[in-house]
Enzyme design. Structure first.
Site, PDB file in Angstrom:
ATOM      1  N   LYS A  46       0.871  -1.212  -0.190  1.00  0.00           N
ATOM      2  CA  LYS A  46      -0.059   0.081   0.084  1.00  0.00           C
ATOM      3  C   LYS A  46       0.997   1.166   0.004  1.00  0.00           C
ATOM      4  CE  LYS A  46      -3.539   2.821   0.753  1.00  0.00           C
ATOM      5  NZ  LYS A  46      -4.309   3.107  -0.455  1.00  0.00           N
ATOM      6  N   CYS A 129      -2.567   9.367  -7.041  1.00  0.00           N
ATOM      7  CA  CYS A 129      -3.621   9.256  -6.479  1.00  0.00           C
ATOM      8  C   CYS A 129      -4.974   9.894  -7.010  1.00  0.00           C
ATOM      9  CB  CYS A 129      -3.626   9.226  -4.808  1.00  0.00           C
ATOM     10  SG  CYS A 129      -5.324   9.011  -4.038  1.00  0.00           S
ATOM     11  N   LYS A 164       4.437   5.376 -11.193  1.00  0.00           N
ATOM     12  CA  LYS A 164       3.102   5.100 -11.456  1.00  0.00           C
ATOM     13  C   LYS A 164       2.110   6.280 -11.721  1.00  0.00           C
ATOM     14  CE  LYS A 164      -0.893   2.438  -9.556  1.00  0.00           C
ATOM     15  NZ  LYS A 164      -1.330   1.514  -8.571  1.00  0.00           N
TER      16      LYS A 164
HETATM   17  O1  RRO Z   1      -5.630   5.389  -0.797  1.00  0.00           O
HETATM   18  C1  RRO Z   1      -6.441   5.609  -1.870  1.00  0.00           C
HETATM   19  O2  RRO Z   1      -7.656   6.252  -1.831  1.00  0.00           O
HETATM   20  C2  RRO Z   1      -6.053   5.663  -3.250  1.00  0.00           C
HETATM   21  C3  RRO Z   1      -4.614   5.595  -3.622  1.00  0.00           C
HETATM   22 BR1  RRO Z   1      -3.458   6.177  -2.738  1.00  0.00          BR
HETATM   23  C4  RRO Z   1      -4.391   5.561  -5.134  1.00  0.00           C
HETATM   24  O3  RRO Z   1      -3.211   5.537  -5.537  1.00  0.00           O
HETATM   25  N1  RRO Z   1      -5.229   5.230  -5.947  1.00  0.00           N
HETATM   26  C5  RRO Z   1      -6.682   4.846  -5.465  1.00  0.00           C
HETATM   27  O4  RRO Z   1      -7.399   4.629  -6.354  1.00  0.00           O
HETATM   28  N2  RRO Z   1      -7.107   4.997  -4.104  1.00  0.00           N
END
Ligand code: RRO
Length: 306
Positions: A46, A129, A164
């Protein structure tokens, strides 16, 4: 003939090209080890930052047509917890990639250095994100910031640096070129696609955060297009991510130029058995086509295009 499904990303040798995607089962060493033991070729954690983060209140995930919509809000216990988790995941003996995020070049560099000290094999910079304002997309949508963050991390660690990218941008190729300019060793394409779901009874967005990121089969063709465009534009390896659910999805990504693919939402449909299913399907395909290894597949559709 027995085909070789091993692959290599920026000096990392993988026994197979199926990598656990960031964000799924990726906070503890125990869950990462379970995924590795189920057959993943590598695992991504994560996203970790310098400080612990609670994330958003629930609901944070909802199933929608063709996938999942999430706005977790980067919940994580902070990068300092990674060292202890590494002791457990190491027992499975597959490469471990730490996903890291930050609010500035120096945050990313510090988080990546701490990940290196914890003993990971590579870092994946989450500059993508889709809904946490101060981090992620605001960096990933700015070509110069992507280059600066990547360069800052490259100066701070010896590990391979994977960047990414977000699809929520006009030209993903422009951003990919900037990652390369910053010294990226590989690119992962793509993070989730900005999307929305509304509850018609209470007449408001379902997710507490409102807008979220869509993953799963619904975004496969978008991710495939991004991999194809990036592979044609840059010379570093591309890792496909977005909607890979079957071995034939994965083959499409290899043909589009991916050297490996990440698996996330599909685990909800197929459980961890998916890793064995993907390997066996890919081996049979290669044997049927008379290919000794997957290197022959990578980017073939770009060279064969009409
Ligand atoms: O934690 C999130 O809400 C999240 C992250 Br860090 C991400 O890179 N991509 C996503 O869809 N959710």
């Amino acid at each position: 003939m027995s085909s070789d499904i091993g692959t290599e990303i920026a000096g990392l040798r993988l026994r197979n090209p199926f990598i656990l995607a960031a964000g799924i089962l990726g906070i503890t060493g125990h869950t990462l080890r379970r995924v590795a033991e189920a057959g993943a070729g590598a695992v991504v954690t994560k996203s970790f930052g310098l400080e612990p983060r609670m994330g958003y209140p629930n609901p944070t995930v909802v199933e929608v047509q063709g996938g999942l919509l999430n706005a977790m809000g980067l919940p994580n216990p902070g990068i300092d917890t990674l060292k202890e988790e590494m002791e457990e995941v190491r027992k499975a003996n597959v490469p471990v990639i730490a996903s890291v995020y930050g609010c500035s070049e120096t945050d990313y560099a510090e988080a990546a250095s701490k990940a290196e000290a914890a003993g990971v094999d590579a870092v994946e910079l989450n500059v993508s994100c889709p809904h946490v304002k101060e981090v992620g997309t605001q960096i990933g949508q700015d070509p110069d910031l992507v280059s600066a963050v990547t360069a800052s991390v490259k100066r701070s660690v010896k590990l391979p640096v994977i960047v990414k990218l977000t699809p929520n941008i006009t030209s993903i190729v422009e951003i990919a070129r900037k990652a390369v300019e910053g010294g990226a060793d590989a690119i992962t394409a793509i993070n989730t696609v900005k999307a929305l779901s509304i509850d018609i009874d209470v007449q408001k967005p379902i997710l507490a955060a409102g807008i979220g990121g869509l993953s799963g089969p619904a975004i496969k063709s978008i991710a495939l297009r991004c991999v194809y465009e990036i592979h044609k534009a840059v010379d570093i390896p591309v890792i496909g991510c977005g909607g890979v659910t079957t071995w034939s999805d994965a083959v499409e990504f290899f043909l589009a130029g991916a050297s490996a693919v990440q698996i996330g939402t599909a685990i909800m449909y197929r459980d961890l058995d998916i890793f064995a299913e993907l390997q066996s399907g890919l081996r049979k395909y290669l044997e049927r086509k008379g290919f000794e290894n997957i290197q022959r597949l990578i980017g073939l559709a770009c060279r064969n295009e009409n």
